[in-house]
Design a protein around this motif. Structure first.
Motif, PDB file in Angstrom:
ATOM      1  N   HIS A  22      51.818  21.132  10.703  1.00  0.00           N
ATOM      2  CA  HIS A  22      51.617  22.527  11.067  1.00  0.00           C
ATOM      3  C   HIS A  22      50.909  23.214   9.898  1.00  0.00           C
TER       4      HIS A  22
ATOM      5  N   GLN B  94      48.422  26.823   8.454  1.00  0.00           N
ATOM      6  CA  GLN B  94      48.055  28.226   8.636  1.00  0.00           C
ATOM      7  C   GLN B  94      46.535  28.339   8.591  1.00  0.00           C
TER       8      GLN B  94
ATOM      9  N   LYS C 280      43.253  33.708  11.897  1.00  0.00           N
ATOM     10  CA  LYS C 280      43.260  34.026  13.328  1.00  0.00           C
ATOM     11  C   LYS C 280      42.269  35.141  13.642  1.00  0.00           C
TER      12      LYS C 280
ATOM     13  N   GLU D 160      49.949  41.945   1.278  1.00  0.00           N
ATOM     14  CA  GLU D 160      50.360  41.652   2.652  1.00  0.00           C
ATOM     15  C   GLU D 160      51.207  42.802   3.159  1.00  0.00           C
TER      16      GLU D 160
ATOM     17  N   SER E 281      44.331  38.238   9.477  1.00  0.00           N
ATOM     18  CA  SER E 281      45.604  37.718   9.982  1.00  0.00           C
ATOM     19  C   SER E 281      45.491  36.204  10.107  1.00  0.00           C
ATOM     20  N   TYR E 282      46.616  35.560  10.037  1.00  0.00           N
ATOM     21  CA  TYR E 282      46.676  34.096  10.076  1.00  0.00           C
ATOM     22  C   TYR E 282      47.624  33.656  11.190  1.00  0.00           C
ATOM     23  N   ALA E 283      47.441  32.448  11.652  1.00  0.00           N
ATOM     24  CA  ALA E 283      48.329  31.875  12.667  1.00  0.00           C
ATOM     25  C   ALA E 283      48.670  30.447  12.274  1.00  0.00           C
ATOM     26  N   GLY E 284      49.867  30.045  12.622  1.00  0.00           N
ATOM     27  CA  GLY E 284      50.278  28.668  12.389  1.00  0.00           C
ATOM     28  C   GLY E 284      50.055  27.840  13.647  1.00  0.00           C
TER      29      GLY E 284
END
Length: 115
Positions: free
Chosen positions: A2, A4, A7, A56, A89-92
């Motif tokens: 998984h 990061q 996004k 953040e 923004s980030y997504a996993g």
């Protein structure tokens, strides 16, 4: 595995307001939020082009069509009105899914409006 990945990104918007005595967060024009695929309370990284600060926080909705980008609470000390920032923004996601994922990147004009 998984990982990061980026996004969404709002590339180069101007800070329109800084409210030190507010609970916290960044207020973003709802039109920009929609275009960048951001939702209220989403965690974002703010990168200040003018001074190199990085922080953040989380997103709250600003007035639609206003061009508002307001740092609230302690984050207000990290930028001045008129500073240029990048909001990321980030997504996993799983590694193989991440290879195919295409982030949303928007480039607002000098008045924080969609082009």
């Amino acid at each position: 595995m998984h990982i990061q990945i980026m996004k969404s990104k709002i590339h180069r918007v101007k800070i329109t307001q800084a409210e030190l005595h507010y609970v916290g967060s960044i207020t973003i024009d709802e039109d920009l939020m929609d275009a960048a695929n951001l939702i209220e309370n989403e965690k974002v990284q703010i990168v200040n082009v003018n001074n190199g600060e990085r922080l953040e926080t989380y997103v709250i909705k600003g007035e639609r069509g206003s061009g508002q980008i307001c740092l609230n609470g302690p984050a207000a000390r990290k930028a001045s009105v008129g500073d240029i920032v990048i909001i990321i923004s980030y997504a996993g996601m799983e590694f193989e899914e991440a290879k195919k994922f295409k982030p949303v990147v928007i480039f607002p004009d000098d008045h924080n409006k969609l082009i």
